[in-house]
Design a protein around this motif. Structure first.
Motif, PDB file in Angstrom:
ATOM      1  N   VAL A  69       0.836  -1.294   0.143  1.00 36.80           N
ATOM      2  CA  VAL A  69      -0.041   0.059  -0.022  1.00 36.80           C
ATOM      3  C   VAL A  69       0.823   1.223   0.138  1.00 36.80           C
ATOM      4  N   TRP A  70       0.402   2.408  -0.555  1.00 40.34           N
ATOM      5  CA  TRP A  70       0.876   3.418  -0.556  1.00 40.34           C
ATOM      6  C   TRP A  70      -0.096   4.519  -0.231  1.00 40.34           C
ATOM      7  N   VAL A  71       0.412   5.617   0.588  1.00 41.71           N
ATOM      8  CA  VAL A  71      -0.580   6.740   0.751  1.00 41.71           C
ATOM      9  C   VAL A  71       0.012   8.051   0.177  1.00 41.71           C
ATOM     10  N   ASP A  72      -0.736   8.679  -0.375  1.00 40.63           N
ATOM     11  CA  ASP A  72      -0.349   9.872  -1.275  1.00 40.63           C
ATOM     12  C   ASP A  72      -1.099  11.068  -0.496  1.00 40.63           C
ATOM     13  N   LEU A  78      -5.515   6.564  -1.417  1.00 39.79           N
ATOM     14  CA  LEU A  78      -4.836   5.264  -0.731  1.00 39.79           C
ATOM     15  C   LEU A  78      -4.584   4.275  -1.849  1.00 39.79           C
ATOM     16  N   TRP A  79      -3.391   3.782  -2.038  1.00 35.68           N
ATOM     17  CA  TRP A  79      -3.216   3.074  -3.300  1.00 35.68           C
ATOM     18  C   TRP A  79      -2.852   1.544  -2.709  1.00 35.68           C
ATOM     19  N   ALA A 142      -5.212  10.572   5.310  1.00 40.64           N
ATOM     20  CA  ALA A 142      -3.812  10.460   5.126  1.00 40.64           C
ATOM     21  C   ALA A 142      -2.893  10.573   5.997  1.00 40.64           C
ATOM     22  N   THR A 143      -3.048  11.419   6.986  1.00 42.77           N
ATOM     23  CA  THR A 143      -2.324  11.959   7.957  1.00 42.77           C
ATOM     24  C   THR A 143      -2.349  10.701   8.799  1.00 42.77           C
ATOM     25  N   ALA A 144      -3.386  10.208   9.270  1.00 41.81           N
ATOM     26  CA  ALA A 144      -3.889   8.919  10.207  1.00 41.81           C
ATOM     27  C   ALA A 144      -3.019   7.549   9.617  1.00 41.81           C
ATOM     28  N   PRO A 196       6.668  14.752  -0.429  1.00 43.73           N
ATOM     29  CA  PRO A 196       7.289  13.606  -0.146  1.00 43.73           C
ATOM     30  C   PRO A 196       8.335  13.252  -1.196  1.00 43.73           C
ATOM     31  N   PRO A 197       8.986  12.225  -1.056  1.00 46.35           N
ATOM     32  CA  PRO A 197      10.258  12.050  -1.839  1.00 46.35           C
ATOM     33  C   PRO A 197       9.685  11.633  -3.418  1.00 46.35           C
ATOM     34  N   LEU A 198       8.586  11.114  -3.802  1.00 46.51           N
ATOM     35  CA  LEU A 198       8.128  10.882  -4.975  1.00 46.51           C
ATOM     36  C   LEU A 198       7.887  11.998  -5.655  1.00 46.51           C
TER      37      LEU A 198
END
Length: 561
Positions: A69-72, A78-79, A142-144, A196-198
Protein backbone atom coordinates in the motif's frame (compact mmCIF):
# COMPACT_ATOMS: atom_id res chain seq x y z
CA UNK A 1 -12.38 -4.13 22.50
CA UNK A 2 -9.54 -2.00 21.11
CA UNK A 3 -10.52 0.56 18.52
CA UNK A 4 -9.73 -0.40 14.91
CA UNK A 5 -6.85 1.43 13.34
CA UNK A 6 -7.29 3.91 10.52
CA UNK A 7 -5.80 1.38 8.15
CA UNK A 8 -8.12 -1.42 9.28
CA UNK A 9 -11.10 0.85 8.75
CA UNK A 10 -10.14 1.79 5.19
CA UNK A 11 -8.50 -1.34 3.80
CA UNK A 12 -9.86 -4.69 4.89
CA UNK A 13 -10.14 -8.04 3.22
CA UNK A 14 -13.88 -7.51 2.93
CA UNK A 15 -13.48 -4.17 1.15
CA UNK A 16 -10.84 -5.68 -1.11
CA UNK A 17 -13.00 -8.64 -2.01
CA UNK A 18 -15.95 -6.35 -2.66
CA UNK A 19 -13.91 -3.83 -4.66
CA UNK A 20 -16.68 -1.26 -4.99
CA UNK A 21 -14.78 1.38 -3.02
CA UNK A 22 -11.72 1.21 -5.29
CA UNK A 23 -11.11 2.48 -8.78
CA UNK A 24 -8.69 1.03 -11.29
CA UNK A 25 -6.57 3.69 -13.02
CA UNK A 26 -5.59 3.06 -16.60
CA UNK A 27 -1.99 2.43 -17.60
CA UNK A 28 -1.79 6.01 -18.86
CA UNK A 29 -3.23 7.40 -15.62
CA UNK A 30 -0.74 5.35 -13.65
CA UNK A 31 2.20 6.52 -15.75
CA UNK A 32 1.07 10.13 -15.46
CA UNK A 33 0.70 9.90 -11.70
CA UNK A 34 3.60 7.69 -10.71
CA UNK A 35 6.10 6.99 -13.48
CA UNK A 36 9.48 8.69 -13.31
CA UNK A 37 10.24 10.94 -16.25
CA UNK A 38 13.12 10.18 -18.73
CA UNK A 39 16.54 10.90 -17.22
CA UNK A 40 19.47 12.83 -19.32
CA UNK A 41 22.00 10.66 -17.66
CA UNK A 42 20.38 7.70 -19.62
CA UNK A 43 18.81 5.88 -16.65
CA UNK A 44 15.68 3.78 -17.25
CA UNK A 45 12.30 5.28 -16.57
CA UNK A 46 10.66 1.88 -16.06
CA UNK A 47 7.53 2.00 -13.95
CA UNK A 48 8.37 1.57 -10.29
CA UNK A 49 7.00 2.20 -6.86
CA UNK A 50 8.41 4.79 -4.45
CA UNK A 51 10.67 3.88 -1.54
CA UNK A 52 7.88 4.58 0.91
CA UNK A 53 5.69 1.84 -0.53
CA UNK A 54 4.82 -0.27 2.47
CA UNK A 55 3.53 -3.79 3.02
CA UNK A 56 0.42 -4.11 5.12
CA UNK A 57 0.08 -7.43 6.92
CA UNK A 58 -3.26 -9.15 7.45
CA UNK A 59 -3.50 -11.46 10.44
CA UNK A 60 -6.48 -13.22 8.97
CA UNK A 61 -7.23 -16.82 8.08
CA UNK A 62 -9.10 -15.68 4.99
CA UNK A 63 -6.19 -15.19 2.60
CA UNK A 64 -4.05 -12.38 1.23
CA UNK A 65 -1.41 -12.27 3.95
CA UNK A 66 0.50 -9.30 2.53
CA UNK A 67 -0.55 -6.30 0.48
CA UNK A 68 1.53 -3.39 -0.78
CA UNK A 69 0.00 0.00 0.00
CA UNK A 70 0.99 3.62 -0.51
CA UNK A 71 -0.53 6.77 0.89
CA UNK A 72 -0.39 9.87 -1.29
CA UNK A 73 -0.90 12.84 1.06
CA UNK A 74 -0.69 15.35 -1.79
CA UNK A 75 -3.65 14.00 -3.77
CA UNK A 76 -5.37 12.18 -0.85
CA UNK A 77 -5.28 8.70 -2.36
CA UNK A 78 -4.75 5.30 -0.79
CA UNK A 79 -3.09 3.04 -3.35
CA UNK A 80 -2.88 -0.75 -3.16
CA UNK A 81 -1.05 -3.29 -5.34
CA UNK A 82 -3.58 -6.14 -5.53
CA UNK A 83 -2.14 -9.49 -6.71
CA UNK A 84 -3.84 -11.22 -9.60
CA UNK A 85 -2.68 -14.79 -8.97
CA UNK A 86 -4.40 -17.32 -6.74
CA UNK A 87 -1.27 -18.23 -4.75
CA UNK A 88 -1.28 -14.79 -3.14
CA UNK A 89 -4.87 -15.27 -2.00
CA UNK A 90 -4.50 -18.70 -0.38
CA UNK A 91 -5.00 -18.93 3.34
CA UNK A 92 -2.15 -20.29 5.51
CA UNK A 93 -4.20 -23.44 6.09
CA UNK A 94 -4.70 -24.02 2.36
CA UNK A 95 -0.99 -23.54 1.73
CA UNK A 96 -0.01 -25.88 4.57
CA UNK A 97 -2.37 -28.71 3.63
CA UNK A 98 -2.13 -28.18 -0.14
CA UNK A 99 -5.93 -28.17 -0.26
CA UNK A 100 -5.96 -25.47 -2.89
CA UNK A 101 -9.19 -24.09 -4.35
CA UNK A 102 -9.66 -23.16 -7.99
CA UNK A 103 -8.54 -19.69 -9.08
CA UNK A 104 -12.05 -18.33 -9.57
CA UNK A 105 -12.93 -19.49 -6.07
CA UNK A 106 -10.21 -17.54 -4.33
CA UNK A 107 -9.55 -14.45 -6.47
CA UNK A 108 -12.25 -11.75 -6.18
CA UNK A 109 -14.42 -11.43 -9.27
CA UNK A 110 -13.55 -7.78 -9.88
CA UNK A 111 -9.83 -8.62 -9.79
CA UNK A 112 -10.27 -11.55 -12.19
CA UNK A 113 -12.07 -9.38 -14.74
CA UNK A 114 -9.69 -6.39 -14.53
CA UNK A 115 -6.67 -5.88 -16.77
CA UNK A 116 -3.39 -5.71 -14.81
CA UNK A 117 -1.95 -2.20 -15.09
CA UNK A 118 1.41 -2.50 -13.36
CA UNK A 119 4.39 -4.84 -13.27
CA UNK A 120 7.34 -4.63 -10.93
CA UNK A 121 10.26 -3.71 -13.25
CA UNK A 122 12.69 -5.53 -10.95
CA UNK A 123 10.76 -8.82 -11.17
CA UNK A 124 11.48 -11.50 -13.81
CA UNK A 125 9.52 -11.16 -17.02
CA UNK A 126 7.70 -14.39 -16.20
CA UNK A 127 6.25 -12.95 -12.98
CA UNK A 128 2.57 -12.09 -13.12
CA UNK A 129 1.38 -8.54 -13.27
CA UNK A 130 -0.37 -6.63 -10.53
CA UNK A 131 -3.58 -4.68 -10.37
CA UNK A 132 -2.86 -1.21 -9.00
CA UNK A 133 -6.00 0.30 -7.44
CA UNK A 134 -6.75 3.41 -5.42
CA UNK A 135 -9.32 4.76 -3.02
CA UNK A 136 -10.04 8.45 -2.41
CA UNK A 137 -9.38 9.59 1.14
CA UNK A 138 -11.19 12.22 3.16
CA UNK A 139 -9.43 15.12 4.87
CA UNK A 140 -7.22 13.93 7.70
CA UNK A 141 -7.27 10.26 6.72
CA UNK A 142 -3.95 10.41 4.88
CA UNK A 143 -2.22 11.78 7.96
CA UNK A 144 -3.69 9.05 10.14
CA UNK A 145 -2.64 6.34 7.71
CA UNK A 146 0.89 7.68 7.44
CA UNK A 147 1.12 7.66 11.23
CA UNK A 148 0.45 3.93 11.16
CA UNK A 149 2.52 3.01 8.13
CA UNK A 150 5.65 5.07 8.76
CA UNK A 151 8.33 3.84 11.17
CA UNK A 152 8.46 5.24 14.71
CA UNK A 153 10.25 8.51 15.27
CA UNK A 154 13.22 6.97 17.07
CA UNK A 155 14.27 5.12 13.91
CA UNK A 156 15.06 8.40 12.12
CA UNK A 157 18.78 9.32 12.18
CA UNK A 158 18.04 12.98 12.99
CA UNK A 159 17.21 15.16 15.99
CA UNK A 160 13.56 14.90 16.98
CA UNK A 161 12.29 18.22 15.51
CA UNK A 162 13.78 17.50 12.07
CA UNK A 163 12.73 13.85 12.16
CA UNK A 164 9.17 14.81 13.10
CA UNK A 165 8.91 17.26 10.20
CA UNK A 166 10.18 14.72 7.66
CA UNK A 167 8.06 11.89 9.04
CA UNK A 168 4.97 14.08 8.77
CA UNK A 169 5.92 14.77 5.16
CA UNK A 170 6.00 11.07 4.25
CA UNK A 171 9.76 10.48 4.47
CA UNK A 172 11.17 7.23 5.85
CA UNK A 173 14.55 6.35 7.38
CA UNK A 174 15.31 4.44 4.17
CA UNK A 175 14.74 7.60 2.13
CA UNK A 176 17.15 9.51 4.35
CA UNK A 177 19.82 6.80 4.52
CA UNK A 178 20.96 7.46 0.94
CA UNK A 179 20.00 11.13 0.74
CA UNK A 180 22.66 13.33 -0.90
CA UNK A 181 21.31 16.63 0.41
CA UNK A 182 22.28 17.63 3.93
CA UNK A 183 19.78 18.24 6.73
CA UNK A 184 21.77 20.29 9.23
CA UNK A 185 19.03 22.68 10.30
CA UNK A 186 15.29 22.75 10.91
CA UNK A 187 15.00 24.88 7.77
CA UNK A 188 16.51 22.03 5.73
CA UNK A 189 14.03 19.54 7.18
CA UNK A 190 11.07 21.87 6.60
CA UNK A 191 12.07 22.53 3.01
CA UNK A 192 12.50 18.82 2.24
CA UNK A 193 9.31 17.80 4.02
CA UNK A 194 7.24 20.23 1.94
CA UNK A 195 6.86 17.35 -0.52
CA UNK A 196 7.22 13.56 -0.21
CA UNK A 197 10.17 11.87 -1.95
CA UNK A 198 8.13 10.87 -4.98
CA UNK A 199 7.15 14.48 -5.67
CA UNK A 200 10.82 15.36 -6.12
CA UNK A 201 11.59 12.22 -8.13
CA UNK A 202 8.72 12.82 -10.53
CA UNK A 203 10.34 16.18 -11.29
CA UNK A 204 13.67 14.49 -11.97
CA UNK A 205 15.41 15.79 -8.84
CA UNK A 206 18.20 13.44 -7.76
CA UNK A 207 17.71 12.63 -4.09
CA UNK A 208 20.04 9.69 -3.60
CA UNK A 209 23.79 10.21 -3.76
CA UNK A 210 24.02 7.57 -6.50
CA UNK A 211 21.84 9.74 -8.76
CA UNK A 212 24.05 12.82 -8.46
CA UNK A 213 26.82 12.68 -11.08
CA UNK A 214 30.48 13.23 -10.39
CA UNK A 215 32.12 15.62 -9.74
CA UNK A 216 29.25 17.55 -8.15
CA UNK A 217 28.51 14.58 -5.89
CA UNK A 218 31.57 15.44 -3.82
CA UNK A 219 29.99 18.60 -2.41
CA UNK A 220 26.47 17.99 -1.07
CA UNK A 221 24.17 20.99 -0.80
CA UNK A 222 21.78 21.86 2.00
CA UNK A 223 18.24 20.55 1.54
CA UNK A 224 16.93 24.11 1.87
CA UNK A 225 18.83 24.89 -1.34
CA UNK A 226 16.91 22.11 -3.10
CA UNK A 227 13.64 23.89 -2.38
CA UNK A 228 15.16 27.25 -3.31
CA UNK A 229 16.37 25.97 -6.67
CA UNK A 230 13.02 24.33 -7.43
CA UNK A 231 11.02 27.47 -6.64
CA UNK A 232 13.25 29.62 -8.88
CA UNK A 233 12.51 27.51 -11.95
CA UNK A 234 15.49 25.16 -12.01
CA UNK A 235 14.46 21.67 -13.12
CA UNK A 236 15.86 18.44 -11.78
CA UNK A 237 17.28 17.56 -15.19
CA UNK A 238 19.14 20.85 -15.44
CA UNK A 239 20.50 20.43 -11.93
CA UNK A 240 21.80 16.96 -12.80
CA UNK A 241 23.58 18.29 -15.88
CA UNK A 242 25.11 21.10 -13.81
CA UNK A 243 26.48 18.55 -11.36
CA UNK A 244 27.93 16.54 -14.22
CA UNK A 245 29.72 19.63 -15.51
CA UNK A 246 30.88 20.66 -12.01
CA UNK A 247 28.64 23.73 -12.02
CA UNK A 248 27.84 23.56 -8.32
CA UNK A 249 27.39 27.19 -7.24
CA UNK A 250 23.62 27.67 -6.63
CA UNK A 251 23.64 31.22 -7.99
CA UNK A 252 25.29 30.05 -11.19
CA UNK A 253 22.76 27.24 -11.56
CA UNK A 254 19.86 29.65 -11.06
CA UNK A 255 21.36 31.95 -13.70
CA UNK A 256 20.86 29.35 -16.46
CA UNK A 257 17.91 30.40 -18.57
CA UNK A 258 16.00 28.89 -21.47
CA UNK A 259 16.88 30.92 -24.57
CA UNK A 260 14.22 32.67 -26.60
CA UNK A 261 13.68 30.79 -29.86
CA UNK A 262 11.69 32.63 -32.55
CA UNK A 263 8.39 30.99 -33.40
CA UNK A 264 9.31 31.08 -37.09
CA UNK A 265 12.72 29.41 -36.62
CA UNK A 266 13.51 26.99 -39.44
CA UNK A 267 16.91 25.78 -38.23
CA UNK A 268 18.05 25.58 -34.61
CA UNK A 269 21.46 24.22 -33.67
CA UNK A 270 21.78 23.02 -30.07
CA UNK A 271 25.34 22.29 -28.94
CA UNK A 272 26.12 20.92 -25.49
CA UNK A 273 29.31 21.74 -23.54
CA UNK A 274 31.02 18.62 -24.94
CA UNK A 275 30.46 19.74 -28.54
CA UNK A 276 27.67 17.29 -29.37
CA UNK A 277 25.04 18.91 -31.58
CA UNK A 278 21.33 18.38 -32.07
CA UNK A 279 19.50 19.88 -35.04
CA UNK A 280 15.86 20.99 -34.92
CA UNK A 281 13.94 22.14 -37.99
CA UNK A 282 11.29 24.13 -36.13
CA UNK A 283 10.88 26.04 -32.88
CA UNK A 284 8.55 23.51 -31.23
CA UNK A 285 11.04 20.68 -31.74
CA UNK A 286 13.89 22.82 -30.42
CA UNK A 287 11.94 23.71 -27.27
CA UNK A 288 10.98 20.10 -26.71
CA UNK A 289 14.64 19.10 -27.04
CA UNK A 290 15.76 21.73 -24.53
CA UNK A 291 13.11 20.54 -22.10
CA UNK A 292 14.01 16.87 -22.37
CA UNK A 293 17.79 17.33 -22.74
CA UNK A 294 18.76 20.28 -20.50
CA UNK A 295 22.47 19.78 -21.17
CA UNK A 296 22.00 21.96 -24.26
CA UNK A 297 21.02 24.84 -21.96
CA UNK A 298 24.61 24.83 -20.71
CA UNK A 299 26.01 25.06 -24.24
CA UNK A 300 25.01 27.24 -27.17
CA UNK A 301 21.71 27.64 -29.02
CA UNK A 302 21.73 29.20 -32.48
CA UNK A 303 18.42 29.84 -34.26
CA UNK A 304 17.95 30.82 -37.91
CA UNK A 305 14.79 31.96 -39.66
CA UNK A 306 13.75 32.26 -43.27
CA UNK A 307 13.56 29.84 -46.15
CA UNK A 308 16.32 27.29 -45.50
CA UNK A 309 15.64 24.24 -47.68
CA UNK A 310 17.42 21.01 -46.86
CA UNK A 311 19.82 19.82 -49.53
CA UNK A 312 20.50 16.39 -48.08
CA UNK A 313 20.33 14.33 -44.94
CA UNK A 314 22.75 11.46 -44.66
CA UNK A 315 20.82 8.82 -42.65
CA UNK A 316 21.24 8.37 -38.91
CA UNK A 317 24.06 6.15 -37.75
CA UNK A 318 24.06 5.66 -34.02
CA UNK A 319 21.50 8.49 -33.98
CA UNK A 320 23.90 10.91 -35.72
CA UNK A 321 23.14 12.39 -39.14
CA UNK A 322 25.01 14.64 -41.51
CA UNK A 323 22.54 17.37 -42.44
CA UNK A 324 23.30 19.83 -45.26
CA UNK A 325 21.23 22.87 -46.24
CA UNK A 326 21.20 24.56 -49.63
CA UNK A 327 22.96 27.58 -48.12
CA UNK A 328 25.95 25.28 -47.62
CA UNK A 329 25.85 24.75 -43.85
CA UNK A 330 26.63 21.17 -42.85
CA UNK A 331 26.21 19.72 -39.35
CA UNK A 332 26.91 16.29 -37.91
CA UNK A 333 24.64 15.50 -35.00
CA UNK A 334 21.30 14.19 -33.85
CA UNK A 335 18.56 15.30 -36.25
CA UNK A 336 15.47 15.74 -34.10
CA UNK A 337 12.24 14.73 -35.75
CA UNK A 338 9.17 16.99 -35.49
CA UNK A 339 7.19 16.82 -32.26
CA UNK A 340 4.40 14.73 -33.78
CA UNK A 341 6.83 11.95 -34.75
CA UNK A 342 8.58 11.52 -31.41
CA UNK A 343 7.57 10.54 -27.89
CA UNK A 344 9.95 11.96 -25.28
CA UNK A 345 13.13 13.61 -26.55
CA UNK A 346 15.03 10.53 -27.64
CA UNK A 347 13.36 9.99 -31.02
CA UNK A 348 12.54 6.43 -30.00
CA UNK A 349 9.01 5.15 -29.44
CA UNK A 350 9.93 3.27 -26.29
CA UNK A 351 12.26 3.44 -23.35
CA UNK A 352 13.50 0.57 -21.20
CA UNK A 353 10.27 -1.40 -21.46
CA UNK A 354 9.36 -4.74 -22.96
CA UNK A 355 6.28 -3.47 -24.76
CA UNK A 356 5.18 -0.75 -27.19
CA UNK A 357 1.76 0.86 -27.10
CA UNK A 358 -0.22 1.26 -30.34
CA UNK A 359 0.15 5.04 -30.03
CA UNK A 360 3.94 4.71 -29.79
CA UNK A 361 4.01 2.33 -32.74
CA UNK A 362 2.13 4.93 -34.80
CA UNK A 363 4.63 7.59 -33.74
CA UNK A 364 7.48 5.29 -34.76
CA UNK A 365 5.91 4.79 -38.19
CA UNK A 366 5.43 8.55 -38.55
CA UNK A 367 9.11 9.12 -37.90
CA UNK A 368 10.16 6.52 -40.47
CA UNK A 369 7.85 8.11 -43.04
CA UNK A 370 9.30 11.53 -42.21
CA UNK A 371 12.84 10.20 -42.60
CA UNK A 372 12.01 8.57 -45.94
CA UNK A 373 10.80 11.92 -47.31
CA UNK A 374 14.04 13.77 -46.45
CA UNK A 375 16.16 14.78 -49.46
CA UNK A 376 19.36 12.86 -50.22
CA UNK A 377 21.12 14.84 -52.94
CA UNK A 378 24.55 13.85 -51.63
CA UNK A 379 23.80 10.16 -51.99
CA UNK A 380 26.89 9.39 -54.11
CA UNK A 381 29.16 11.18 -51.64
CA UNK A 382 27.51 10.19 -48.35
CA UNK A 383 30.53 8.29 -47.07
CA UNK A 384 32.95 11.06 -48.01
CA UNK A 385 30.62 13.67 -46.52
CA UNK A 386 30.55 11.74 -43.23
CA UNK A 387 34.35 11.48 -43.31
CA UNK A 388 34.66 15.24 -43.75
CA UNK A 389 32.03 15.98 -41.07
CA UNK A 390 33.86 13.78 -38.53
CA UNK A 391 37.31 15.25 -39.30
CA UNK A 392 39.29 16.87 -36.50
CA UNK A 393 39.37 20.14 -38.43
CA UNK A 394 35.74 20.11 -39.58
CA UNK A 395 34.86 23.33 -37.67
CA UNK A 396 37.55 25.12 -39.71
CA UNK A 397 36.23 23.93 -43.07
CA UNK A 398 33.75 25.92 -45.15
CA UNK A 399 30.86 24.92 -47.42
CA UNK A 400 32.97 25.64 -50.46
CA UNK A 401 34.54 22.21 -49.90
CA UNK A 402 31.30 20.22 -50.26
CA UNK A 403 28.69 22.54 -51.78
CA UNK A 404 29.71 21.47 -55.29
CA UNK A 405 29.06 17.81 -54.53
CA UNK A 406 25.27 18.07 -54.88
CA UNK A 407 24.07 15.47 -57.39
CA UNK A 408 27.61 14.09 -57.84
CA UNK A 409 27.66 10.82 -59.73
CA UNK A 410 30.63 9.02 -58.12
CA UNK A 411 33.77 9.30 -56.01
CA UNK A 412 37.18 7.83 -56.84
CA UNK A 413 39.63 7.27 -54.00
CA UNK A 414 43.37 6.81 -54.50
CA UNK A 415 46.08 6.20 -51.83
CA UNK A 416 48.76 8.87 -52.11
CA UNK A 417 51.11 8.01 -49.21
CA UNK A 418 51.46 5.53 -46.37
CA UNK A 419 53.88 5.59 -43.40
CA UNK A 420 54.25 2.99 -40.64
CA UNK A 421 55.86 3.07 -37.22
CA UNK A 422 55.90 -0.06 -35.03
CA UNK A 423 56.53 -0.66 -31.34
CA UNK A 424 56.84 -4.13 -29.85
CA UNK A 425 55.01 -4.21 -26.54
CA UNK A 426 55.56 -7.94 -26.07
CA UNK A 427 56.85 -10.85 -28.09
CA UNK A 428 53.40 -11.39 -29.57
CA UNK A 429 52.08 -7.81 -29.51
CA UNK A 430 53.22 -5.18 -32.02
CA UNK A 431 51.45 -1.84 -31.98
CA UNK A 432 51.46 -0.01 -35.30
CA UNK A 433 50.90 3.67 -36.01
CA UNK A 434 49.88 4.21 -39.62
CA UNK A 435 49.71 7.57 -41.38
CA UNK A 436 47.85 7.62 -44.69
CA UNK A 437 47.18 10.27 -47.30
CA UNK A 438 44.21 9.63 -49.57
CA UNK A 439 43.01 11.68 -52.52
CA UNK A 440 39.29 11.57 -53.25
CA UNK A 441 38.00 12.84 -56.59
CA UNK A 442 34.33 13.82 -56.67
CA UNK A 443 32.77 13.63 -60.12
CA UNK A 444 30.08 16.30 -60.39
CA UNK A 445 29.47 19.20 -62.82
CA UNK A 446 33.21 19.69 -62.37
CA UNK A 447 35.74 17.53 -60.56
CA UNK A 448 36.53 18.29 -56.91
CA UNK A 449 39.51 17.01 -54.94
CA UNK A 450 39.41 16.19 -51.25
CA UNK A 451 42.53 15.12 -49.37
CA UNK A 452 42.27 13.13 -46.14
CA UNK A 453 45.17 12.59 -43.75
CA UNK A 454 44.48 9.81 -41.25
CA UNK A 455 46.32 8.51 -38.20
CA UNK A 456 45.38 5.01 -37.05
CA UNK A 457 46.87 3.02 -34.17
CA UNK A 458 46.15 -0.69 -33.95
CA UNK A 459 47.80 -3.96 -33.11
CA UNK A 460 49.38 -5.77 -36.02
CA UNK A 461 46.86 -8.23 -37.45
CA UNK A 462 43.89 -6.65 -35.66
CA UNK A 463 40.90 -5.12 -37.41
CA UNK A 464 39.98 -2.92 -34.44
CA UNK A 465 41.47 0.55 -34.07
CA UNK A 466 42.98 1.46 -30.74
CA UNK A 467 42.92 5.08 -31.83
CA UNK A 468 41.90 6.96 -34.98
CA UNK A 469 41.67 10.57 -36.09
CA UNK A 470 41.74 12.26 -39.47
CA UNK A 471 41.84 15.67 -41.16
CA UNK A 472 40.26 16.81 -44.44
CA UNK A 473 41.18 19.60 -46.85
CA UNK A 474 40.69 20.57 -50.47
CA UNK A 475 44.35 21.61 -50.75
CA UNK A 476 46.82 18.88 -51.61
CA UNK A 477 49.85 20.93 -50.49
CA UNK A 478 48.26 21.49 -47.06
CA UNK A 479 47.56 17.79 -46.74
CA UNK A 480 51.18 16.86 -47.52
CA UNK A 481 52.48 19.49 -45.07
CA UNK A 482 50.27 18.03 -42.34
CA UNK A 483 51.50 14.53 -43.15
CA UNK A 484 55.09 15.70 -42.72
CA UNK A 485 54.22 17.35 -39.41
CA UNK A 486 52.65 14.14 -38.10
CA UNK A 487 55.72 12.15 -39.18
CA UNK A 488 57.60 13.07 -36.02
CA UNK A 489 59.78 10.01 -35.50
CA UNK A 490 58.15 9.20 -32.16
CA UNK A 491 56.98 5.65 -31.39
CA UNK A 492 53.25 4.90 -31.22
CA UNK A 493 53.37 4.65 -27.42
CA UNK A 494 55.78 5.10 -24.51
CA UNK A 495 56.07 3.83 -20.96
CA UNK A 496 55.62 6.34 -18.16
CA UNK A 497 59.41 6.41 -17.65
CA UNK A 498 60.03 7.17 -21.31
CA UNK A 499 57.24 9.73 -21.35
CA UNK A 500 58.63 11.55 -18.31
CA UNK A 501 62.01 11.93 -20.03
CA UNK A 502 60.28 13.08 -23.23
CA UNK A 503 58.27 15.73 -21.32
CA UNK A 504 61.24 16.89 -19.26
CA UNK A 505 59.79 15.95 -15.89
CA UNK A 506 60.24 13.20 -13.33
CA UNK A 507 58.57 9.83 -13.35
CA UNK A 508 56.91 10.45 -9.97
CA UNK A 509 55.55 13.84 -11.01
CA UNK A 510 54.07 12.42 -14.21
CA UNK A 511 52.67 9.34 -12.46
CA UNK A 512 51.00 11.50 -9.81
CA UNK A 513 49.46 13.77 -12.47
CA UNK A 514 48.14 10.77 -14.39
CA UNK A 515 46.70 9.29 -11.19
CA UNK A 516 44.86 12.54 -10.50
CA UNK A 517 43.54 12.58 -14.05
CA UNK A 518 42.29 9.01 -13.71
CA UNK A 519 40.40 9.93 -10.54
CA UNK A 520 38.80 12.86 -12.33
CA UNK A 521 38.42 11.42 -15.81
CA UNK A 522 34.62 11.35 -15.50
CA UNK A 523 34.33 14.97 -14.47
CA UNK A 524 33.98 16.50 -17.95
CA UNK A 525 34.44 19.96 -16.49
CA UNK A 526 36.59 21.54 -19.17
CA UNK A 527 39.96 20.09 -18.24
CA UNK A 528 41.89 18.07 -20.84
CA UNK A 529 40.80 14.46 -20.97
CA UNK A 530 43.05 11.68 -19.75
CA UNK A 531 45.56 10.98 -22.55
CA UNK A 532 45.18 7.87 -24.65
CA UNK A 533 46.63 4.85 -22.90
CA UNK A 534 46.47 1.09 -23.01
CA UNK A 535 47.53 -1.53 -20.52
CA UNK A 536 49.26 -4.71 -21.60
CA UNK A 537 50.65 -7.24 -19.13
CA UNK A 538 50.42 -4.73 -16.25
CA UNK A 539 52.36 -2.06 -18.14
CA UNK A 540 50.68 1.23 -19.02
CA UNK A 541 51.52 2.75 -22.40
CA UNK A 542 50.84 6.33 -23.48
CA UNK A 543 50.64 8.11 -26.82
CA UNK A 544 53.45 10.71 -26.53
CA UNK A 545 51.66 13.24 -28.76
CA UNK A 546 48.40 13.21 -26.83
CA UNK A 547 50.27 12.96 -23.56
CA UNK A 548 52.27 16.10 -24.38
CA UNK A 549 49.12 18.05 -25.35
CA UNK A 550 47.45 16.97 -22.12
CA UNK A 551 50.53 17.73 -20.01
CA UNK A 552 50.99 21.23 -21.39
CA UNK A 553 47.26 21.93 -21.42
CA UNK A 554 46.72 21.56 -17.67
CA UNK A 555 46.06 24.97 -16.08
CA UNK A 556 49.26 26.27 -14.48
CA UNK A 557 51.14 23.07 -15.27
CA UNK A 558 53.52 21.73 -17.88
CA UNK A 559 56.92 22.50 -16.37
CA UNK A 560 59.21 20.27 -14.36
CA UNK A 561 57.80 19.55 -10.89
Amino acid sequence: MPQASAFDQLLTLDTLRDGSEFEIPSQKEYETHWAAQPHTSGASNALGLPHAWRNAFFSSPHGLQTLGVWVDPQENWLWAAVPTTATDWYTPEQTRTLMLPLDHEVIPQWVQHATPNWKDPAAPLSNPSTLLVRRKLEAGQATALLEELLPPLEQYPLPAPRAQALRAGGWTPEDLATLWWTIDTEADATALAAHPPLWWKLRDWPLDASRVPEPGRKNPLAAAMLADLATTGVTGGLFTECMRLNVTAPERIKAVRVPQIPDDATRVLLTDPHGATAVALDAATARRTLQNSPRYLLGTVTAHTGNLPLASVEPNRNWRSVTVWEDGLAVMGLLMSPAHTSTHGLDKPWESRNYVTPEEAAIHRARREWEAALPRRYEATEQLLRTVASAVNFPELGPELWSGWIDATSVDSEPADNRLTDRALAADAILRRELTLTRHTVHAARAHEVWVVAETVRFDGSHTDESHRHWATGNGAQARALLEELTDGLPPVMTVEEAAQFLGTTRDALAQAIARAKRNERQHNGRPALPYALTLKRTDWYDPRKLKAWWLGRPGRGSRN
